[in-house]
Motif scaffolding. Structure first.
Motif, PDB file in Angstrom:
ATOM      1  N   GLU A   1       0.881  -1.190  -0.122  1.00  0.00           N
ATOM      2  CA  GLU A   1       0.148   0.000  -0.106  1.00  0.00           C
ATOM      3  C   GLU A   1       0.961   1.349  -0.001  1.00  0.00           C
TER       4      GLU A   1
ATOM      5  N   GLU B   1       1.772   1.590  -3.488  1.00  0.00           N
ATOM      6  CA  GLU B   1       0.929   2.198  -4.298  1.00  0.00           C
ATOM      7  C   GLU B   1       0.679   3.898  -4.244  1.00  0.00           C
TER       8      GLU B   1
ATOM      9  N   GLY C   1      -3.485   1.680  -9.441  1.00  0.00           N
ATOM     10  CA  GLY C   1      -4.768   1.400  -9.368  1.00  0.00           C
ATOM     11  C   GLY C   1      -4.982   0.036  -8.957  1.00  0.00           C
ATOM     12  N   LEU C   2      -4.112  -0.662  -8.198  1.00  0.00           N
ATOM     13  CA  LEU C   2      -4.354  -2.145  -7.960  1.00  0.00           C
ATOM     14  C   LEU C   2      -4.012  -2.094  -6.344  1.00  0.00           C
ATOM     15  N   HIS C   3      -5.042  -2.547  -5.433  1.00  0.00           N
ATOM     16  CA  HIS C   3      -4.563  -2.439  -4.126  1.00  0.00           C
ATOM     17  C   HIS C   3      -4.814  -3.902  -3.649  1.00  0.00           C
TER      18      HIS C   3
ATOM     19  N   TYR D   1     -12.863  -6.598  -6.109  1.00  0.00           N
ATOM     20  CA  TYR D   1     -11.694  -6.606  -5.046  1.00  0.00           C
ATOM     21  C   TYR D   1     -11.962  -5.748  -4.119  1.00  0.00           C
TER      22      TYR D   1
ATOM     23  N   ASP E   1      -9.724  -2.593  -3.318  1.00  0.00           N
ATOM     24  CA  ASP E   1      -9.847  -1.556  -4.251  1.00  0.00           C
ATOM     25  C   ASP E   1     -10.940  -0.633  -3.470  1.00  0.00           C
TER      26      ASP E   1
ATOM     27  N   THR F   1     -10.642   3.148  -2.762  1.00  0.00           N
ATOM     28  CA  THR F   1     -11.318   4.207  -3.250  1.00  0.00           C
ATOM     29  C   THR F   1     -12.841   4.861  -3.013  1.00  0.00           C
TER      30      THR F   1
ATOM     31  N   THR G   1     -15.116  -5.937 -11.577  1.00  0.00           N
ATOM     32  CA  THR G   1     -14.028  -6.155 -12.461  1.00  0.00           C
ATOM     33  C   THR G   1     -14.513  -7.175 -13.661  1.00  0.00           C
TER      34      THR G   1
ATOM     35  N   GLU H   1     -14.578  -2.395 -14.161  1.00  0.00           N
ATOM     36  CA  GLU H   1     -13.082  -2.004 -14.645  1.00  0.00           C
ATOM     37  C   GLU H   1     -12.660  -3.369 -15.418  1.00  0.00           C
TER      38      GLU H   1
END
Length: 320
Positions: A21, A24, A30-32, A237, A240, A244, A250, A286
């Motif tokens: 994290e 990131e 954009g990937l958690h 996910y 994510d 956000t 996804t 996404e």
């Protein structure tokens, strides 16, 4: 700097989640991944933690890591996927180069042991805005070999429509179709770059057996004999969404068997899932698509309303 590499263990999942994290926040991929996601990675039945996953610790904190994944099946080239990151505060000290060398040595050893008759490559991925990774890759002998678009679709624009192709039947995903869907997936992707077939273990670990899989948003198209002609498998996910503040559906895997292409099957499935996701309160959809996808998937997504948000790069280096 010559850092000491130590094998990772499952007890390192909390520290690795924190590192990922922190990385990131700088790299903006954009990937958690939360602690549960990381633990899933560390308990992958095909990852030998003792040999193929290492970390670098400083003052009691994990500041870098690397992993190497061996391909199950090989066509012309044995491609080994590498995953690595260095904490932003510890970069430009040689740790990234050291991890890259370690991944190359591990990949070459596995290639020589089990795939000695074919050439080998080590692959690493990153977002194209990561100039540090691009420079490191170039210095280490890597070159870009593939580009991918991360695309998104706002789901607040109302329902989507797509007529079911003649002779096919739209049904929700059901566990009874799990193995036929895996077979259909391998058929649909057999002409795609670096696809060597998804076996039962990986399917159960990362596809329909994954915590992220959402059967209620997934659907199939069956032919007159009840065989899977096309499929869409969706994911959510949680990490994510937590990062956000919005729920995203996804599009994990969408494929049509060669015999059924060119009839709108993929569009039908995509319209169905987007409508269902909006109905269940998802804010957006996404996906990631190969920019050189041989079946025209990029054009389909653009026509459906997906827009490019990021570009990812796969860098490759020959092992010999």
């Amino acid at each position: 700097m010559d850092a000491t590499l130590q094998p990772l263990t499952t007890t390192d999942a909390p520290a690795l989640a924190v590192l990922r994290e922190e990385v990131e926040r700088t790299d903006r991929t954009g990937l958690h991944a939360d602690e549960a996601d990381v633990l899933d990675e560390l308990t992958d039945p095909k990852l030998d933690l003792a040999k193929n996953a290492v970390g670098v610790w400083h003052a009691g904190r994990l500041v870098a890591y690397a992993m190497v994944y061996e391909p199950d099946h090989v066509r012309e080239i044995a491609r080994f996927a590498g995953a690595a990151a260095v904490h932003p505060a510890r970069r430009r000290r040689g740790i990234g180069a050291q991890l890259t060398d370690w991944m190359r040595i591990r990949a070459r050893a596995m290639r020589d042991e089990r795939h000695a008759r074919v050439p080998g490559e080590l692959l690493i991925d990153g977002v194209d805005t990561n100039e540090g990774l691009a420079a490191l890759a170039a210095r280490a002998g890597f070159a870009p070999c593939r580009y991918w678009f991360g695309m998104a679709h706002d789901l607040r624009g109302g329902p989507r429509t797509g007529s079911v192709p003649a002779g096919l039947r739209l049904v929700p995903f059901d566990e009874s179709y799990d193995e036929p869907t895996r077979t259909a997936h391998n058929d649909a992707f057999r002409d795609h770059w670096n696809h060597t077939g998804m076996d039962r273990t990986d399917w159960d670990t990362w596809i329909t057996g994954a915590r992220s899989f959402r059967a209620g948003l997934s659907a199939l198209l069956l032919d007159a004999e009840g065989h899977v002609a096309a499929y869409l498998l969706a994911d959510e996910y949680v990490a994510d969404g937590a990062a956000t503040g919005r729920r995203s559906c996804t599009i994990g895997h969408l494929g049509t068997r060669p015999a059924h292409r060119g009839r709108g099957a993929a569009h039908t499935l995509l319209a169905h899932t987007l409508t269902e996701a909006a109905r269940h309160g998802y804010a957006r959809a996404e996906l990631v698509v190969d920019t050189a996808n041989p079946t025209g998937a990029l054009g389909l997504y653009e026509r459906t309303g997906f827009a490019v948000e990021r570009t990812y790069v796969t860098y490759a280096r020959a092992l010999d």
